[in-house]
Write an enzyme that holds these catalytic residues in place. Structure first.
Site, short mmCIF file in Angstrom:
data_model
loop_
_atom_site.label_atom_id
_atom_site.label_comp_id
_atom_site.label_asym_id
_atom_site.label_seq_id
_atom_site.Cartn_x
_atom_site.Cartn_y
_atom_site.Cartn_z
CB SER A 84 -8.11 20.99 60.10
OG SER A 84 -6.78 20.93 60.55
CE LYS A 108 -6.58 17.69 62.92
NZ LYS A 108 -7.12 18.47 61.84
#
Length: 185
Positions: A39, A80
């Site tokens: 990701s 993230k």
């Protein structure tokens, strides 16, 4: 015999002190973490080993473009990039990030945008109002995060804004594999 006993006690004391220091550093200052999944590519890769600075946000606030680790669930942490901070309005239009109506450059995505074989967008269009919570601006105590691999990331577009009290810390250093060692940008 007494000299040998004192030497063993000195070694035992040194070992106990080293263990206490290691536990304090690990719990309160820095922690190793391993990337699990794609990701954050191309910035971070699956199985990269990194150091998370746990004290950085005790003295400051998360900033746009920081890479953070946060508790996504009780048993799972996510890595993230912070895109929006309190007071921001965020929207993505035609692969361009707008924060408070101004274009924000995302150079860490340039190689991915260039590599798009299908000619589509890396990031689907959205506004802050489209995300879970239906906010008009990011409230105090929350951040909006996105993965750098926008086509394959479970981030604020799906799980909503992240409470700042769930942030573990800021990713600052990749130390494995050796060919990727360096400060995280």
């Amino acid at each position: 015999m007494a000299k040998q006993k004192n030497e063993w006690l000195d070694w035992l004391k040194a070992l106990i002190i080293a263990v206490i220091i290691a536990v304090v550093v690990r719990m309160f200052l820095f922690a190793p973490i391993v990337v699990d999944g794609p990701s954050m590519q191309p910035t971070l890769h699956d199985n990269d080993f990194m150091i998370v600075n746990k004290i950085s946000y005790r003295f400051g606030e998360p900033e746009q473009k920081d890479i953070i680790v946060f508790h996504a669930t009780e048993s799972k942490d996510y890595i993230k990039r912070v895109i929006g901070v309190p007071g921001d309005h965020v929207e993505m239009i035609d692969d361009t990030l707008y924060i408070n109506g101004e274009i924000v450059d995302e150079p860490y995505l340039d190689s991915e945008k260039e590599a798009l074989a299908d000619g589509g967008n890396l990031t689907n269009d959205f506004t802050l109002e489209d995300l879970p919570g239906n906010y008009e601006e990011i409230p105090e105590g929350y951040v909006l995060v996105l993965g750098d691999n926008r086509r394959n990331s479970t981030d604020s577009r799906y799980i909503g804004l992240i409470p700042e009290d769930q942030i573990v810390g800021k990713v600052q250093l990749t130390f494995w594999p050796l060919d990727r060692i360096g400060l995280t940008k």
